[in-house]
Structures are given as structure tokens and as C-alpha cells.
Design a protein around this motif. Structure first.
Motif, PDB file in Angstrom:
ATOM      1  N   GLU A 227      -2.128  -9.744   9.484  1.00 44.26           N
ATOM      2  CA  GLU A 227      -2.144  -9.510  10.903  1.00 44.26           C
ATOM      3  C   GLU A 227      -2.885  -8.082  11.136  1.00 44.26           C
ATOM      4  O   GLU A 227      -2.201  -7.331  11.705  1.00 44.26           O
ATOM      5  CB  GLU A 227      -0.994  -9.725  11.831  1.00 44.26           C
ATOM      6  CG  GLU A 227      -0.490 -10.907  11.584  1.00 44.26           C
ATOM      7  CD  GLU A 227       0.843 -10.787  10.661  1.00 44.26           C
ATOM      8  OE1 GLU A 227       0.674 -10.253   9.699  1.00 44.26           O
ATOM      9  OE2 GLU A 227       1.668 -11.850  10.605  1.00 44.26           O
ATOM     10  N   VAL A 228      -3.994  -7.796  10.662  1.00 43.43           N
ATOM     11  CA  VAL A 228      -4.739  -6.621  10.896  1.00 43.43           C
ATOM     12  C   VAL A 228      -6.221  -6.800  11.613  1.00 43.43           C
ATOM     13  O   VAL A 228      -6.537  -8.007  11.282  1.00 43.43           O
ATOM     14  CB  VAL A 228      -5.013  -5.682   9.619  1.00 43.43           C
ATOM     15  CG1 VAL A 228      -3.590  -5.280   9.139  1.00 43.43           C
ATOM     16  CG2 VAL A 228      -5.662  -6.420   8.699  1.00 43.43           C
ATOM     17  N   LYS A 380       2.344   2.879   1.750  1.00 48.80           N
ATOM     18  CA  LYS A 380       1.258   2.693   2.523  1.00 48.80           C
ATOM     19  C   LYS A 380       0.294   1.712   2.135  1.00 48.80           C
ATOM     20  O   LYS A 380      -0.875   1.662   2.556  1.00 48.80           O
ATOM     21  CB  LYS A 380       0.498   4.089   2.650  1.00 48.80           C
ATOM     22  CG  LYS A 380       1.341   5.112   3.623  1.00 48.80           C
ATOM     23  CD  LYS A 380       1.419   4.416   5.161  1.00 48.80           C
ATOM     24  CE  LYS A 380       2.225   5.392   6.043  1.00 48.80           C
ATOM     25  NZ  LYS A 380       2.425   5.055   7.089  1.00 48.80           N
ATOM     26  N   THR A 381       0.793   0.728   1.080  1.00 49.09           N
ATOM     27  CA  THR A 381      -0.032  -0.240   0.909  1.00 49.09           C
ATOM     28  C   THR A 381      -0.292  -1.327   1.807  1.00 49.09           C
ATOM     29  O   THR A 381       0.905  -1.889   2.221  1.00 49.09           O
ATOM     30  CB  THR A 381       0.291  -0.753  -0.710  1.00 49.09           C
ATOM     31  OG1 THR A 381       0.116   0.254  -1.719  1.00 49.09           O
ATOM     32  CG2 THR A 381      -0.429  -1.861  -0.894  1.00 49.09           C
ATOM     33  N   ILE A 382      -1.538  -1.536   2.364  1.00 47.02           N
ATOM     34  CA  ILE A 382      -1.543  -2.885   3.144  1.00 47.02           C
ATOM     35  C   ILE A 382      -1.677  -3.990   2.295  1.00 47.02           C
ATOM     36  O   ILE A 382      -0.968  -5.070   2.433  1.00 47.02           O
ATOM     37  CB  ILE A 382      -3.008  -2.621   4.008  1.00 47.02           C
ATOM     38  CG1 ILE A 382      -2.577  -1.646   5.144  1.00 47.02           C
ATOM     39  CG2 ILE A 382      -3.212  -4.173   4.828  1.00 47.02           C
ATOM     40  CD1 ILE A 382      -1.506  -1.925   6.455  1.00 47.02           C
ATOM     41  N   SER A 383      -2.466  -4.102   1.404  1.00 46.04           N
ATOM     42  CA  SER A 383      -2.839  -5.082   0.398  1.00 46.04           C
ATOM     43  C   SER A 383      -3.474  -4.409  -0.783  1.00 46.04           C
ATOM     44  O   SER A 383      -4.164  -3.589  -0.745  1.00 46.04           O
ATOM     45  CB  SER A 383      -3.551  -6.262   0.841  1.00 46.04           C
ATOM     46  OG  SER A 383      -5.018  -5.703   1.354  1.00 46.04           O
ATOM     47  N   ALA A 384      -3.588  -5.217  -1.918  1.00 41.83           N
ATOM     48  CA  ALA A 384      -4.245  -4.868  -3.272  1.00 41.83           C
ATOM     49  C   ALA A 384      -4.728  -6.319  -3.799  1.00 41.83           C
ATOM     50  O   ALA A 384      -4.041  -7.182  -3.734  1.00 41.83           O
ATOM     51  CB  ALA A 384      -3.317  -3.959  -4.123  1.00 41.83           C
ATOM     52  N   MET A 385      -5.880  -6.125  -4.321  1.00 38.04           N
ATOM     53  CA  MET A 385      -6.631  -7.253  -4.892  1.00 38.04           C
ATOM     54  C   MET A 385      -6.524  -7.056  -6.380  1.00 38.04           C
ATOM     55  O   MET A 385      -6.746  -5.940  -6.903  1.00 38.04           O
ATOM     56  CB  MET A 385      -7.963  -7.353  -4.482  1.00 38.04           C
ATOM     57  CG  MET A 385      -8.935  -8.464  -5.440  1.00 38.04           C
ATOM     58  SD  MET A 385     -10.453  -9.011  -4.548  1.00 38.04           S
ATOM     59  CE  MET A 385      -9.795 -10.066  -3.039  1.00 38.04           C
ATOM     60  N   VAL A 386      -6.043  -8.244  -7.104  1.00 40.69           N
ATOM     61  CA  VAL A 386      -5.887  -7.946  -8.693  1.00 40.69           C
ATOM     62  C   VAL A 386      -6.508  -9.301  -9.215  1.00 40.69           C
ATOM     63  O   VAL A 386      -6.341 -10.211  -8.757  1.00 40.69           O
ATOM     64  CB  VAL A 386      -4.365  -7.776  -8.823  1.00 40.69           C
ATOM     65  CG1 VAL A 386      -3.612  -8.800  -8.509  1.00 40.69           C
ATOM     66  CG2 VAL A 386      -4.099  -7.405 -10.289  1.00 40.69           C
ATOM     67  N   ASN A 387      -6.560  -9.108 -10.545  1.00 38.22           N
ATOM     68  CA  ASN A 387      -6.931 -10.207 -11.138  1.00 38.22           C
ATOM     69  C   ASN A 387      -5.516 -11.066 -11.411  1.00 38.22           C
ATOM     70  O   ASN A 387      -4.557 -10.459 -11.770  1.00 38.22           O
ATOM     71  CB  ASN A 387      -7.475 -10.027 -12.715  1.00 38.22           C
ATOM     72  CG  ASN A 387      -7.903 -11.120 -13.475  1.00 38.22           C
ATOM     73  OD1 ASN A 387      -7.235 -12.231 -13.477  1.00 38.22           O
ATOM     74  ND2 ASN A 387      -9.164 -10.814 -13.965  1.00 38.22           N
TER      75      ASN A 387
END
Length: 402
Positions: A227-228, A380-387
């Protein structure tokens, strides 16, 4: 004799004082970083005056994924993605009668979805600077697209009126005017491609990429819509407990995988000039009695000035799940910047940091790279994309990811 010795002492003292020139006087200790493990990444770029960090960081992440897979060093076109995502976003904005954030911001999944829908091209094929600037400058572009979409909505909302059949073509005309017409075919290395065939030629699988986060307002080990405002596409992330989110980040880096990182850089502990991100805390336990008493009498402004001098490493806050959630709920943690986590480091005291590639050009003190403390990333991580193959097996199993 005593007079002679006194004279000699005074002379020596004066000479020593004279030697303490501004150039040789003791300097603040500062932060001294030692890189531990740094993964391959392409050169630092400059998003300049545009809110396109989400695209720069995610394409940089994919360029590292290509390198990890044994592919060549590539420079993929950010503006190709930005142009096409802006079109998609404006369409949705009009469908929702303006009840959507129509701005240039976005998230990592926008890049993946953009490549799926439109393919991808090299930077040399589509620089996307068709408006008289050498670097991205979006002040006018943002205003024009928003004004156009609002005019379409206003016209369509009138009684006995409807949207024309030409408005989407008009939107494409605006985008082409600023970014340039999109090529249907192009040649690279003597071989002809379409954007779709070029994307298919890359040694990566778009289905391998997931986003993770950690918040308590949704169940852990499920997917939820973040929800951003910049999540205009309403895509989902996997929700993990804080310790497991950090375990994914650490496991990825240890096994050769970088991450595209969405975070908040509005914190006082984020220093643009020092290229550091920290979450400092006063070390009350380490203070002597009078020192602790003196600290307690300081105003909050004076405490902040002491904590955020960035003159040397110090104590940092212990981050909890509740702290993360409260900061998110109170708008203290917002989705305002995207970067690429490329490795790990320690400071002179052995504190752990992540080395991060930014998109604010090659600048000192670390040539466009930044160092963020482990507490900063946890907080402070909102999200992280990772394999998805970088997930620890037990966490992948909990998420139902194969």
C-alpha cells in the motif's frame, strides 16, 4: 641552567604548536569501510532530474543477473521502460477517474512487467532524450502528461459526453515527442532484433524474480499488495518476518545474487554528502555518570546534532518488527528511492554494512556507491526484488516457491 631549559621547552612547545597546521592537525576519525564481498555490476548511471530510480535500480539489477548468468555487460534502456509504463499508468489513471497516483515513480515489478509487455532494447537504440537535454529532466514531461490525462477525464465526465477514440493515440503522440518514436526493429552486433526478440535473447527468466517485504498488517508467508502510492499496478510482494527478510538478503549476496532495493532516504541518518545510511542511538550505558547526566539535559536538537555528525561509527538502534510497522503506519517510512544492493562491508569497528549502487551519477566519496548499515536496511526496507533461487530452502518452502 633552569632558565635555559625553560627557554628550550617553550621553543619546542611553540614549534609543536606551529606544526599542528590545519593540514596536519588530528582529523575526525570518520567512517573507514572495508569491502567484504562485492558482486559484479554495470557502471553507475545518472537519473538526473527524474523520479525514475525504480527503473535505473531494477535494470541495473537485471544487468547484474545477466553477468551472473555468464552474459555480456549490457546497458539496457531505462527510458524504454519509463515511456511504456507511463502510457500504462495514464490509461489506468483515466479508467479510475483520476483516483491514482499519476507520476513518474514506480516499483521494481514495473520493469519486469514492462519487459513482458513491450520487450527491451539497449540504451544506444533508445536513449529517450528527445527534448534537448543530455540527461533525464522530467519537470515538463510530468506536468504535461498529468494535465493531458486530467483534461481527458474532465471532458469525459461532462453530461452527454464520452471519451474520444483518439485520446490514447494523443497520449502516445506526447510520449513519442518527448522520448522518441519506438523502433519496431533494430540491429545490434550485426543481428536484427525486435524489442521482444531481444528480451528473449537475454540469459534471464523473468519468472525467477519476486519481491519480498516484512510487515505485520498482513499475514506472514502470504502475498499482499504493497500500500504505497507508487504501486499503481497493484502488484504483490511476499511477506516475511523481519529476521527472515534479512536472511534472504544475506543469503542472496553470499551466493552471488544482488537485489533491487526499495527504501526510504528521508531519515536523518541518510547523508548525501557522506554517502552513508545509519540509524544511530545514544550509547547511554557506555557513558560515565556525569556524561550521561549531561546528555539527559540536552535538547532534542542538540541530541540530533550529536548523533548525526557522521564523524565516526557509533551505537545504532536495535530494529524490531514493531518499529518497522509503526514507521510504515505513521508515514515515517515511505517508498521514495530505489537502489541496488551489490555487496557487504564492515567499518573500522567491525559493524556490518551493505554496499549499494545508486543512480545519482559517479560522485564522491565512493564513486556513486553508498554504505548502509544493517539496522538501516532492517528498518527502512519497503521491498526488495530478488531471484527466487537465492532464497534459503526453508524460506522458499514456507512461501510455496519452487
Amino acid at each position: 641552567m633552569k632558565k635555559l631549559l625553560l627557554t628550550a621547552f617553550v621553543c619546542c612547545t611553540a614549534l609543536a604548536a606551529a606544526a599542528q597546521t590545519p593540514d596536519t592537525a588530528p582529523q575526525p576519525e570518520g567512517y573507514q569501510f572495508t569491502d567484504i564481498k562485492i558482486l559484479p555490476a554495470t557502471p553507475v548511471k545518472d537519473q538526473s532530474r527524474s523520479g525514475t530510480c525504480w527503473c535505473f535500480s531494477t535494470l541495473s539489477f537485471l544487468e547484474s543477473e545477466i553477468l551472473r548468468a555468464g552474459g555480456p555487460e549490457l546497458d539496457l534502456s531505462e527510458m524504454w521502460i519509463v515511456r511504456n509504463i507511463y502510457f500504462e499508468k495514464a490509461i489506468k489513471y483515466v479508467r479510475l477517474h483520476g483516483s491514482l497516483n499519476l507520476a513518474v515513480g514506480g516499483q521494481s515489478h514495473d520493469v519486469i512487467n514492462g519487459i513482458r509487455r513491450y520487450g527491451i532494447v539497449p540504451e544506444e537504440v533508445y536513449p529517450g532524450l528527445n527534448y534537448g537535454y543530455q540527461k533525464p529532466q522530467f519537470d515538463e514531461i510530468d506536468a504535461v502528461i498529468k494535465a493531458y490525462a486530467d483534461a481527458v477525464i474532465k471532458s469525459g465526465d461532462k453530461k452527454d459526453s464520452k471519451l474520444t477514440t483518439a485520446w490514447q493515440e494523443g497520449l502516445n503522440g506526447i510520449l513519442d515527442a518527448y522520448f522518441g518514436a519506438m523502433p519496431e526493429k533494430f540491429t545490434v552486433g550485426g543481428k536484427e532484433y525486435t524489442p521482444q526478440s531481444y528480451a528473449a535473447s537475454l540469459p534471464i527468466d523473468l519468472d525467477d524474480y519476486i519481491e519480498i517485504s516484512s510487515f505485520t498488517h498482513h499475514p506472514f508467508y502470504t502475498e499482499f499488495i504493497m500500500e504505497v502510492p507508487d504501486n499503481w499496478d497493484w502488484d504483490t510482494v511476499y511477506n516475511l518476518p523481519l529476521d527472515e527478510m534479512m536472511a534472504v538478503i544475506d543469503n542472496a549476496l553470499e551466493n552471488g545474487y544482488t537485489l533491487a532495493w526499495g527504501t526510504d532516504v528521508s531519515e536523518k541518518g541518510f547523508s548525501r554528502t557522506k554517502a552513508i545510511g545509519i540509524i544511530p542511538e545514544a550509547d547511554i550505558e557506555g557513558m560515565a555518570g556525569t556524561e550521561a547526566e549531561r546528555w539527559g539535559k540536552l535538547t532534542q536538537k542538540e541530541k540530533d546534532e550529536a548523533l548525526y555528525k557522521f564523524d565516526k561509527p557509533g551505537k545504532e538502534r536495535t530494529i524490531t518488527q514493531q518499529m518497522r510497522q509503526e514507521a510504515f503506519d505513521n508515514y515515517e517510512t515511505t517508498d521514495d528511492h530505489g537502489m541496488q544492493i551489490v555487496g557487504t562491508a564492515v567499518d573500522q569497528n567491525g559493524n556490518r554494512y551493505y554496499k549499494v549502487k545508486n543512480s545519482w551519477d559517479v560522485r564522491p566519496p565512493y564513486a556513486g556507491y553508498w554504505y548502509f548499515s544493517r539496522p538501516f536496511v532492517a528498518y527502512k526496507t519497503i521491498s526488495a526484488m530478488v531471484n527466487k533461487h537465492a532464497l534459503p530452502k526453508e524460506i522458499a518452502k514456507k512461501l510455496g516457491i519452487k
